[in-house]
Design a protein around this motif. Structure first.
Motif, mmCIF file in Angstrom:
data_model
loop_
_atom_site.group_PDB
_atom_site.id
_atom_site.type_symbol
_atom_site.label_atom_id
_atom_site.label_comp_id
_atom_site.label_asym_id
_atom_site.label_seq_id
_atom_site.Cartn_x
_atom_site.Cartn_y
_atom_site.Cartn_z
ATOM 1 N N THR A 224 2.308 39.224 56.453
ATOM 2 C CA THR A 224 0.919 39.702 56.450
ATOM 3 C C THR A 224 0.238 39.304 57.764
ATOM 4 O O THR A 224 -0.474 40.097 58.375
ATOM 5 C CB THR A 224 0.147 39.124 55.240
ATOM 6 O OG1 THR A 224 0.836 39.505 54.055
ATOM 7 C CG2 THR A 224 -1.281 39.624 55.178
ATOM 8 N N ILE B 247 -1.417 36.429 47.922
ATOM 9 C CA ILE B 247 -0.176 36.909 48.553
ATOM 10 C C ILE B 247 0.910 35.869 48.300
ATOM 11 O O ILE B 247 0.690 34.672 48.519
ATOM 12 C CB ILE B 247 -0.381 37.114 50.073
ATOM 13 C CG1 ILE B 247 -1.533 38.108 50.310
ATOM 14 C CG2 ILE B 247 0.900 37.597 50.741
ATOM 15 C CD1 ILE B 247 -1.889 38.318 51.776
ATOM 16 N N GLN C 57 5.548 36.076 51.481
ATOM 17 C CA GLN C 57 5.035 37.315 52.111
ATOM 18 C C GLN C 57 3.935 37.021 53.139
ATOM 19 O O GLN C 57 3.515 37.914 53.874
ATOM 20 C CB GLN C 57 4.420 38.249 51.042
ATOM 21 C CG GLN C 57 5.355 38.674 49.930
ATOM 22 C CD GLN C 57 6.456 39.563 50.479
ATOM 23 O OE1 GLN C 57 6.189 40.428 51.293
ATOM 24 N NE2 GLN C 57 7.682 39.306 50.064
ATOM 25 N N ARG C 58 3.456 35.785 53.146
ATOM 26 C CA ARG C 58 2.285 35.484 53.993
ATOM 27 C C ARG C 58 2.582 35.634 55.492
ATOM 28 O O ARG C 58 1.760 36.209 56.217
ATOM 29 C CB ARG C 58 1.757 34.074 53.676
ATOM 30 C CG ARG C 58 1.099 34.047 52.292
ATOM 31 C CD ARG C 58 0.760 32.642 51.840
ATOM 32 N NE ARG C 58 0.228 32.657 50.483
ATOM 33 C CZ ARG C 58 0.114 31.582 49.712
ATOM 34 N NH1 ARG C 58 0.501 30.392 50.165
ATOM 35 N NH2 ARG C 58 -0.379 31.691 48.503
#
Ligand code: SAM
Length: 225
Positions: free
Chosen positions: A129, A121, A125-126
């Protein structure tokens, strides 16, 4: 930015690629999948009734989650539709959902297990998530993530030569712990794991004494919502 690995492309040959990669450590490429679930079992204090294998791929870990938690309902979700089909075919009793289905889901899980997903990822974007993972949790949900240990040169070599790791950006344990903290998780712990290849599995009882050493093949971060 490196192009994101399309796991649809690898779904059919995922097992054979992994077998090739890990042949030096084990003749059975499922050894490490089960190893992680056994580690998980050791740290859980209660028996989960519902388990989500987040980023389940073709369901390699889902299978062992069912073996070791036979009374739990196993769910999986992944970006790769082709991997999800392979997981469903291999484990019809599991419930494998696309990301759009899981994002809309109104249910929550007792345990969320994440193996080898975060390094695929993109770093920016982590946090979102983990926000999704927190949405799928309730008070007391246990979240456990396994990641490659960037301090281990053998792990780094394997990642550098693995075709589906072309997009990998490894995270240090402190980074993953920080992501857990930012998502509001509590009781965060971290230790190194996967010290022994299958030929030395009889030494695994030593792992509990070694877990602070940054030489394990992977590490795991655990937290409670
Ligand atoms: C190295 S594979 C690991 C699969 C499985 N967890 C296992 O241990 O065999 C990484 C998986 O993460 C999935 N993945 C990558 N980014 C994801 C995301 N943002 N959300 C869900 N799954 C993702 C990929 O499609 C791929 O199946």
């Amino acid at each position: 930015m490196t192009k994101k690995t399309d796991f649809d492309h690898y779904a059919d040959e995922y097992n054979s690629l992994l077998k090739e990669q890990l042949s030096f450590f084990s003749s059975d490429n499922n050894y490490f999948a089960e190893y992680k679930v056994l580690q998980l079992k050791q740290i859980l204090k209660t028996q989960p009734k519902t388990i989500l294998d987040f980023g389940c791929g073709i369901g390699r870990s889902s299978f062992y989650l069912k073996q070791h938690f036979p009374n739990a309902q196993i769910y999986g979700c992944d970006l790769s539709e082709k991997s999800l089909s392979a997981a469903s075919a291999a484990m019809p009793e599991g419930c494998f959902l696309s990301m759009s289905e899981i994002e809309k889901a109104s249910f929550t899980f007792d345990l969320i297990f994440i193996a080898g997903v975060f390094h695929h990822i993109e770093p920016n974007q982590r946090p979102s998530t983990l926000k999704l993972i927190a949405q799928l949790s309730k008070n007391g949900t246990h979240v456990v993530a396994f990641e490659h240990n960037p301090f281990n040169p053998v792990t780094r070599h394997l990642v550098n030569t693995c075709p589906f790791d072309e997009d990998a950006v490894l995270l240090k344990p402190g980074e993953l712990k920080n992501l857990f903290r930012l998502a509001g998780l509590k009781n965060i712990t971290c230790h190194y794991t996967l010290f022994f290849p299958s030929s030395l599995k009889w030494l695994r009882f030593l792992e509990k004494y070694l877990r602070f050493l940054p030489i394990g093949g992977q590490y795991l971060v655990s937290g409670i919502v």
